[in-house]
Design an enzyme around this catalytic site. Structure first.
Site, mmCIF file in Angstrom:
data_model
loop_
_atom_site.group_PDB
_atom_site.id
_atom_site.type_symbol
_atom_site.label_atom_id
_atom_site.label_comp_id
_atom_site.label_asym_id
_atom_site.label_seq_id
_atom_site.Cartn_x
_atom_site.Cartn_y
_atom_site.Cartn_z
ATOM 1 N N HIS A 193 0.833 -1.196 0.000
ATOM 2 C CA HIS A 193 0.000 0.000 0.000
ATOM 3 C C HIS A 193 0.868 1.246 0.000
ATOM 4 C CE1 HIS A 193 -0.472 0.744 4.664
ATOM 5 N NE2 HIS A 193 0.769 0.497 4.341
ATOM 6 N N CYS B 71 5.762 5.828 4.528
ATOM 7 C CA CYS B 71 4.500 5.227 4.069
ATOM 8 C C CYS B 71 3.972 5.911 2.811
ATOM 9 C CB CYS B 71 3.446 5.298 5.170
ATOM 10 S SG CYS B 71 3.881 4.254 6.559
ATOM 11 N N HIS C 178 5.068 0.080 -0.523
ATOM 12 C CA HIS C 178 5.806 -0.751 0.426
ATOM 13 C C HIS C 178 4.821 -1.813 0.909
ATOM 14 C CE1 HIS C 178 3.706 2.045 3.105
ATOM 15 N NE2 HIS C 178 3.713 1.058 3.976
ATOM 16 N N HIS D 231 3.554 -5.069 3.795
ATOM 17 C CA HIS D 231 3.526 -5.573 5.176
ATOM 18 C C HIS D 231 3.082 -7.025 5.163
ATOM 19 C CE1 HIS D 231 3.818 -1.571 6.992
ATOM 20 N NE2 HIS D 231 2.950 -1.157 6.084
ATOM 21 N N ASP E 163 -4.631 -10.660 -0.249
ATOM 22 C CA ASP E 163 -3.307 -11.284 -0.227
ATOM 23 C C ASP E 163 -2.553 -11.084 -1.538
ATOM 24 O OD1 ASP E 163 -1.290 -12.792 1.049
ATOM 25 O OD2 ASP E 163 -1.963 -14.598 0.004
ATOM 26 N N HIS E 164 -1.320 -10.628 -1.429
ATOM 27 C CA HIS E 164 -0.437 -10.362 -2.574
ATOM 28 C C HIS E 164 -1.014 -9.327 -3.527
ATOM 29 C CE1 HIS E 164 1.653 -13.788 -0.930
ATOM 30 N NE2 HIS E 164 2.684 -13.497 -1.693
ATOM 31 N N GLU F 35 -0.136 -4.682 11.767
ATOM 32 C CA GLU F 35 0.608 -4.243 10.581
ATOM 33 C C GLU F 35 2.106 -4.441 10.771
ATOM 34 O OE1 GLU F 35 0.209 -0.365 7.760
ATOM 35 O OE2 GLU F 35 0.736 0.027 9.831
HETATM 36 NI NI NI Z 1 2.423 0.722 5.542
#
Ligand code: NI
Length: 136
Positions: free
Chosen positions: A16, A35, A41, A43, A81-82, A126
């Protein structure tokens, strides 16, 4: 008999970016730091879904955890996911993908499908240091 709480844990990985379009680069960098990185990036998210209810007299279950797990996979994890949370997820369209907003959107996805007990809490981790809980 009393009320019990039971939790299913699931995982997903996603990318995100926290960024407000109408702000300058500088303002975004000031508020969101790394961010706001333009090339995203990621998580490794951990999701906890807690339901509450009274155990069924025959099964002893509040909910069949296999059923809850399948529901979380179908409605939430398979969609996130992914993927890129800013771009790829139907239920996050137009939503700033902060963990606060993600957790509230996950609640909306799951709540109508929880049968025979009540959705109590959704917790999304997160990072080692940051998580959010939502109680509806
Ligand atoms: Ni983040």
């Amino acid at each position: 008999m009393g009320t019990c709480y039971i939790t299913r844990k699931e995982h997903f990985n996603a990318a995100h970016r926290l960024y407000v379009d109408k702000w300058t680069e500088e303002r975004n960098a000031e508020v969101f730091g790394k961010c706001a990185n333009k090339n995203w990036h990621g998580h490794n998210f951990t999701l906890y879904v807690t339901v509450k209810g009274e155990p069924d007299p025959d099964t002893g279950f509040i909910i069949d955890l296999k059923v809850l797990s399948e529901l979380i996979k179908e409605k939430v994890v398979d969609k996130l996911d992914h993927n890129n949370l800013n771009m790829d997820v139907d239920f996050l369209k137009g939503i700033m993908p902060s963990i606060e907003n993600i957790v509230m959107a996950i609640w909306q996805q799951l709540e109508p499908h929880i049968k025979g007990c009540k959705l109590h809490c959704i917790k999304l981790i997160e990072t080692e240091n940051n998580y959010v809980e939502y109680f509806g």
